[in-house]
Write an enzyme that holds these catalytic residues in place. Structure first.
Site, short mmCIF file in Angstrom:
data_model
loop_
_atom_site.label_atom_id
_atom_site.label_comp_id
_atom_site.label_asym_id
_atom_site.label_seq_id
_atom_site.Cartn_x
_atom_site.Cartn_y
_atom_site.Cartn_z
N LEU A 133 28.50 30.99 55.70
CA LEU A 133 29.73 30.68 54.97
C LEU A 133 30.91 30.79 55.94
O LEU A 133 31.42 31.88 56.21
CB LEU A 133 29.91 31.64 53.79
CG LEU A 133 28.78 31.65 52.75
CD1 LEU A 133 29.14 32.60 51.61
CD2 LEU A 133 28.51 30.24 52.21
N ASP A 134 31.33 29.67 56.46
CA ASP A 134 32.38 29.64 57.48
C ASP A 134 33.73 30.02 56.87
O ASP A 134 34.13 29.49 55.83
CB ASP A 134 32.46 28.23 58.09
CG ASP A 134 33.57 28.09 59.10
OD1 ASP A 134 33.49 28.76 60.14
OD2 ASP A 134 34.52 27.33 58.83
N ALA A 135 34.43 30.94 57.54
CA ALA A 135 35.80 31.32 57.16
C ALA A 135 35.92 31.68 55.68
O ALA A 135 36.94 31.41 55.04
CB ALA A 135 36.78 30.20 57.52
#
Length: 573
Positions: A230-232
């Protein structure tokens, strides 16, 4: 708790009781359709002491006439088959900026990289991690163009700020403007752009946005992903008047995505990427392990750098004393180098400002760059060091300095491989790459210094010659990783105790979850020869010595470590 009960509970947190029923039904339908698709892969099973992951761009290694994703898969099979059991393939989707993290089409593979068949081929042979870039999408992508046109179902896809709300408390990882003016079919407006004007933040206050992203998530699982990053994720929910990071709704969204995966594909692991202070970072495990199963250990890269530049393990040892896998199903993802820089936010509460300033000075003195974030009252603060991790540990020009730097680099990675969790190694680190400062000017990004793409023939030529830096580095990693794989003591969900051998050494006792296997790992963080005593440890001829570099072991456990030497001992051999 039943996964669907969790979904319904978190939907009510996010949207209230009125929307919960309709959105829950839509999620059930999405999962039902996903179950109807043929899944290409069997489950990979739980993570073990034998697991080690790599990080690579889809076009990290290339050769003429072959799709880069196919080349990457072949390179992993040929040169890293004994070393890594999984790979994080950085965004392979069509994109407009930020080396893939401004996605224009979530459901496609960039044709220049290859196809979904190439991605799934990699997944058939090892664990595959794909990015869910869920905070923002490209300003040049299809979703944003439909938003601008006011197309039904897209009019609330992106976060629009109306009026003049109080945004003074918003936490920023960049110095670019937070709001970007634009014009939609409904008139002019300002959209939220946490990471810059080409990466427009999505609006999860609209259930349709959540449903669209869950559809993307399940598509990646169907393509073979067994880990989803889960990016950023820390920034996904915004409430003006708050810091707009780590909000309760953000954690609710992570719990919801975890519950969806538990219902659809329980073998798939959720990974959170939150480059923030350590206590906030590990909060993404959840209070009872109900959020991510893996959390990147962001404090480790700057703490290890501080340790080896100062030759003092005191701070690292104190921090590691409180480090633990939170449960038998969740643990840390340990790394040093990566496609991004060395984040400084994670050590805000661990290192004094003077120590952080020395890290900044050291990076600049070694040809690196510094990226900045917006601080309080219009100030700016260092956000990350943009430098190759090997370069960060080389003291000066010349072959002698390079040798000392490589010894430091390998010992630092021995630390990362020893501590509790799962190791994940950047491809450039595995290959002993140096940075490319010229790329910064060419690409206009400080992060480009550590993102060079490699020609397959050049890399293979170097690996065939045992004396080259690439061959020596990969051989050292292979020895450490194969040694680690031999002992259950390195159980990623196991235990560790920090041993006090003085500031010159970082030392651990590792045990598996049940105490059936144990190991002692000692690392000299200084440039001097160090001698320590380890009671009841046999001499060097014993098969219990797992991995030794630059060390001599006398009877009774008297251990002499060369500068930046390390030794691992198996108590259960």
């Amino acid at each position: 708790m039943d996964a669907w009960l969790t979904v319904e509970r978190e939907l009510e947190v996010l949207y209230g009781p009125v929307a919960t029923e309709t959105t829950g039904a839509a999620l059930r339908a999405l999962v039902g359709r996903w179950h109807g698709r043929p899944h290409p892969l069997p489950g990979r099973g739980p993570l073990t002491a034998g697991d080690c992951l790599a990080i690579a761009y889809p076009d990290h290694v290339t050769t003429a006439g072959e799709a880069p994703l196919a080349t990457l898969g072949r390179f992993l099979d040929t040169h890293l088959a004994e070393v890594v059991t999984g790979v994080h393939v950085l965004p392979c989707y069509p994109w407009s900026s930020d080396d893939g993290f401004a996605v224009t089409d979530y459901h496609a593979v960039e044709p220049a990289y290859g196809s979904w068949a190439d991605v799934t081929a990699i997944a058939r042979r090892r664990r595959l991690m794909l990015d869910l870039v869920l905070n923002h999408a490209s300003a040049q992508g299809d979703w944003y163009q439909r938003f601008l046109a006011g197309e039904p179902g897209y009019e609330r896809r992106f976060f629009v700020v109306a009026g003049d709300p109080d945004l003074a408390a918003v936490t920023r990882p960049r110095t670019t403007p937070l709001l970007t003016p634009t014009v939609t079919a409904a008139g002019p407006c300002r959209v939220w752009t946490t990471f810059g004007p080409d990466q427009v933040d999505l609006d999860y206050r609209a259930p349709a946005t959540l449903l669209a992203m869950v559809e993307v998530l399940l598509d990646y699982v169907a393509r073979g992903a067994t880990l989803i990053r889960l990016d950023a994720v820390a920034f996904v929910w915004k409430t003006p008047g708050t810091p707009c990071v780590h909000l309760d709704e953000t954690h609710a969204l992570v719990r919801l995505l975890r519950a969806v995966l538990d219902a659809a594909a329980p073998d798939v692991l959720l990974v959170t990427e939150t480059n923030v202070p350590h206590a906030q970072n590990v909060s993404y495990f959840g209070q009872a392990g109900e959020e991510a199963q893996l959390v990147y250990n962001f404090a480790l890269p700057p703490l290890a750098l501080h340790t080896f530049l100062t030759g003092d393990a005191t701070t690292l040892s104190a921090w590691a004393s409180g480090l633990a896998a939170p449960s038998r199903r969740a643990t840390l993802l340990n790394f040093l180098g990566s496609h991004d820089g060395i984040g400084l936010n994670p050590v805000q509460d661990l290192l004094p400002e003077s120590a952080v300033a020395r890290l900044v000075d050291a990076a600049l003195a070694r040809g690196g760059r510094v990226s900045w974030r917006a601080g309080t009252s219009g100030t700016r603060a260092p956000y990350e060091l943009n430098i190759n991790y090997l370069d960060a540990l080389v003291d000066g020009p010349g072959s002698a300095a390079a040798e000392r730097g490589l010894d430091r680099f390998l010992c630092a990675h021995a630390v990362a491989l020893a501590i509790v969790g799962v190791p994940i190694l950047y491809l450039h680190s595995l290959l002993g790459s140096r940075g490319n400062p010229r790329a910064v000017a060419v690409h206009g990004s400080a992060r480009a210094i550590n993102r060079a793409r490699l020609d397959l023939a050049d890399v293979e030529h170097a690996l065939r010659r045992p004396g080259t830096r690439r061959a020596r580095t990969l051989a050292a990693f292979r020895r450490l990783i194969l040694g680690r794989r031999r002992s259950g003591a390195f159980d990623p969900y196991g235990h560790q105790d920090v041993l006090d051998l003085g500031p010159a050494c970082f030392a651990l006792r590792r045990r598996d979850r049940d105490g059936a296997a144990a190991a002692v790992c000692v690392h000299n963080v200084t440039g001097d020869t160090v001698t320590v005593d380890l009671p009841r440890v046999p001499a060097a001829g014993s098969k219990r010595w797992l991995a030794v570099r630059g060390s001599r072991v006398a009877g009774g456990g008297r251990l002499t470590l060369a500068p930046h030497g390390h030794a691992w001992w198996l108590a259960d051999a």
